[in-house]
Design a protein around this motif. Structure first.
Motif, PDB file in Angstrom:
ATOM      1  N   ASN A 125      -5.344   1.031   9.184  1.00 53.27           N
ATOM      2  CA  ASN A 125      -5.029   0.062   8.141  1.00 53.27           C
ATOM      3  C   ASN A 125      -4.346  -1.181   8.708  1.00 53.27           C
ATOM      4  O   ASN A 125      -4.590  -2.300   8.247  1.00 53.27           O
ATOM      5  CB  ASN A 125      -4.156   0.708   7.071  1.00 53.27           C
ATOM      6  N   ALA A 168       1.600  -7.543   4.421  1.00 54.15           N
ATOM      7  CA  ALA A 168       1.261  -6.199   3.948  1.00 54.15           C
ATOM      8  C   ALA A 168       2.431  -5.277   4.238  1.00 54.15           C
ATOM      9  O   ALA A 168       3.065  -5.371   5.300  1.00 54.15           O
ATOM     10  CB  ALA A 168       0.001  -5.689   4.638  1.00 54.15           C
ATOM     11  N   PHE A 179       3.488  -1.110   4.097  1.00 52.99           N
ATOM     12  CA  PHE A 179       2.979   0.252   3.986  1.00 52.99           C
ATOM     13  C   PHE A 179       4.136   1.180   3.618  1.00 52.99           C
ATOM     14  O   PHE A 179       5.089   1.321   4.383  1.00 52.99           O
ATOM     15  CB  PHE A 179       2.363   0.709   5.302  1.00 52.99           C
ATOM     16  N   THR A 194      -3.586 -13.151   1.707  1.00 54.87           N
ATOM     17  CA  THR A 194      -2.370 -12.331   1.678  1.00 54.87           C
ATOM     18  C   THR A 194      -1.455 -12.741   2.823  1.00 54.87           C
ATOM     19  O   THR A 194      -1.897 -12.916   3.962  1.00 54.87           O
ATOM     20  CB  THR A 194      -2.733 -10.843   1.808  1.00 54.87           C
ATOM     21  N   ALA A 229      -5.794  -4.984   8.435  1.00 54.52           N
ATOM     22  CA  ALA A 229      -4.981  -6.127   7.997  1.00 54.52           C
ATOM     23  C   ALA A 229      -5.029  -7.231   9.050  1.00 54.52           C
ATOM     24  O   ALA A 229      -5.183  -8.421   8.728  1.00 54.52           O
ATOM     25  CB  ALA A 229      -3.543  -5.680   7.733  1.00 54.52           C
ATOM     26  N   VAL A 283       1.429  -6.777   9.151  1.00 56.31           N
ATOM     27  CA  VAL A 283       2.062  -5.624   8.513  1.00 56.31           C
ATOM     28  C   VAL A 283       3.540  -5.728   8.828  1.00 56.31           C
ATOM     29  O   VAL A 283       3.960  -5.556   9.976  1.00 56.31           O
ATOM     30  CB  VAL A 283       1.489  -4.299   9.039  1.00 56.31           C
ATOM     31  N   LEU A 293      -6.269  -0.313   1.209  1.00 58.67           N
ATOM     32  CA  LEU A 293      -5.833  -1.708   1.273  1.00 58.67           C
ATOM     33  C   LEU A 293      -6.467  -2.563   0.180  1.00 58.67           C
ATOM     34  O   LEU A 293      -6.497  -3.793   0.306  1.00 58.67           O
ATOM     35  CB  LEU A 293      -6.173  -2.298   2.646  1.00 58.67           C
ATOM     36  N   ALA A 346      -2.501   4.363  -2.921  1.00 55.39           N
ATOM     37  CA  ALA A 346      -3.270   4.668  -1.713  1.00 55.39           C
ATOM     38  C   ALA A 346      -3.260   6.144  -1.346  1.00 55.39           C
ATOM     39  O   ALA A 346      -3.435   6.503  -0.184  1.00 55.39           O
ATOM     40  CB  ALA A 346      -2.736   3.837  -0.543  1.00 55.39           C
ATOM     41  N   LEU A 402      -6.235  -6.569  -0.552  1.00 59.23           N
ATOM     42  CA  LEU A 402      -5.923  -7.363   0.636  1.00 59.23           C
ATOM     43  C   LEU A 402      -7.035  -8.363   0.898  1.00 59.23           C
ATOM     44  O   LEU A 402      -8.220  -8.025   0.801  1.00 59.23           O
ATOM     45  CB  LEU A 402      -5.760  -6.448   1.842  1.00 59.23           C
ATOM     46  N   SER A 434       0.858  -1.184   0.000  1.00 62.26           N
ATOM     47  CA  SER A 434       0.000   0.000   0.000  1.00 62.26           C
ATOM     48  C   SER A 434       0.893   1.232   0.000  1.00 62.26           C
ATOM     49  O   SER A 434       1.693   1.425   0.921  1.00 62.26           O
ATOM     50  CB  SER A 434      -0.908  -0.016   1.232  1.00 62.26           C
TER      51      SER A 434
END
Length: 341
Positions: A205, A99, A101, A96, A209, A216, A89, A60, A92, A6
């Motif tokens: 976010n 993630a 960021f 997944t 997730a 993340v 996101l 994003a 997602l 993202s």
């Protein structure tokens, strides 16, 4: 292995002003190029670690049409445009594995942080109180000095340097492998209101997730954003690409240096994904949202389950889980873009 990257814009190396993030301003094209190059660095890092990975990149920022498709690494797929499910996101899901960021910023009201805001600037604060079994509406308190640590890559530091969130002991051990990270309310004195933990785009976010069981594993942005991430998801790798001096000023790494660090950090983060637990907010959740415009509060109260609290700017609702809360917060953000007729 599936990864979702993202990519926001305010936390990209070299970017310090809204003229570089706004499509109607002169410097925006250069901002797009810087953003796309950092996305490519992270794509490359993921594929260095997992050559057969399925990599999705979610644009994003703002319109979600900022990354330059023709310049993006052809090994990745791009999610762009709006409206779309899960907003920042998009792409997602429960399948997944990690993630990441990139280019994120600190939440509204915090700082100094470059271009700090939450979602669209109309949301002043979002507070979420996690009521786990056996807890009251205020959630479990975190003791002052709680140990937590995260790997960071700061200006002038090596790839394996370690950063600690504020008020933490340097000797903290962090969270054990497989242990869930709970984003819960803190008591007054920790800088968080009793009604819930303040969450910006990073926290919201990350929690979404976590709701899907996705860790993340990496976040990049200015040092304030990395500190916010380190407090919320202490096992994640953080990559500060600039030191915030204010809302529109920073000491920034050279973009190529930032990309080198991001590529190494992304490979490291993806390789360690099994050691990074997904953040978790267990329901029911009490949510308060402070809105900039009383008109938006009026609109928000038309949504079933949303009520106005004392005062002109705050609405509240209860959600059974974070997926429901996240979607309703996104709706409130969209309502905030509607102006009186």
């Amino acid at each position: 292995m599936k990864a979702l990257i993202s990519v926001d814009m305010e936390g990209i190396s070299g970017i310090v002003h809204s003229s570089e993030t706004n499509p109607e301003r002169d410097d925006y094209q250069r901002g797009r190029e810087l953003m796309t190059a950092e996305a490519n660095a992270v794509i490359a890092g993921v594929l260095d670690a997992e050559p057969t990975a399925d990599v999705l990149v979610a644009d994003a920022h703002g319109t979600f049409r900022n990354l330059l498709p023709e310049q993006l690494d052809r090994r990745a797929r791009l999610v762009r445009g709006k409206p779309r499910a899960l907003n920042m996101l998009a792409g997602l899901d429960e399948e997944t594995d990690a993630a990441l960021f990139v280019g994120y910023h600190v939440r509204a009201g915090e700082g100094p942080g470059v271009l700090a805001h939450t979602m669209n600037g109309e949301i002043l604060d979002v507070r979420v109180a996690d009521r786990a079994p056996g807890e009251d509406a205020q959630g479990a308190d975190h003791a002052s000095g709680e140990d937590a640590q995260s790997t960071a890559h700061g200006p002038g530091e090596g790839v394996q340097s370690t950063a600690h969130a504020p008020r933490e002991d340097v000797g903290g051990t962090g969270h054990a492998t497989g242990e869930g990270v709970r984003l819960t309310a803190r008591t007054p004195g920790d800088g968080v209101r009793r009604s819930g933990r303040s969450l910006g785009e990073i926290g919201l976010n990350a929690a979404m997730a976590g709701h899907l069981g996705v860790p993340v594993v990496l976040l990049s942005g200015d040092d304030a954003a990395c500190a916010e991430a380190a407090e919320l998801i202490p096992a994640a790798v953080t990559v500060p690409v600039k030191e915030a001096l204010g809302m529109a000023a920073a000491v920034t790494l050279h973009p190529e240096e930032a990309r080198d660090r991001l590529r190494r950090a992304a490979a490291d983060a993806v390789s360690r994904r099994a050691e990074i637990p997904p953040p978790a907010l267990t329901g029911p959740l009490d949510v308060e949202v402070d809105l900039a415009s009383p008109h938006t509060v009026d609109l928000a109260t038309l949504v079933p389950g949303v009520s106005r609290t004392a005062g002109a700017r705050t609405v509240t609702f209860t959600a059974p889980d974070f997926g429901t809360a996240y979607r309703l917060i996104l709706l409130l953000a969209q309502l905030a873009t509607i102006r009186p007729a």
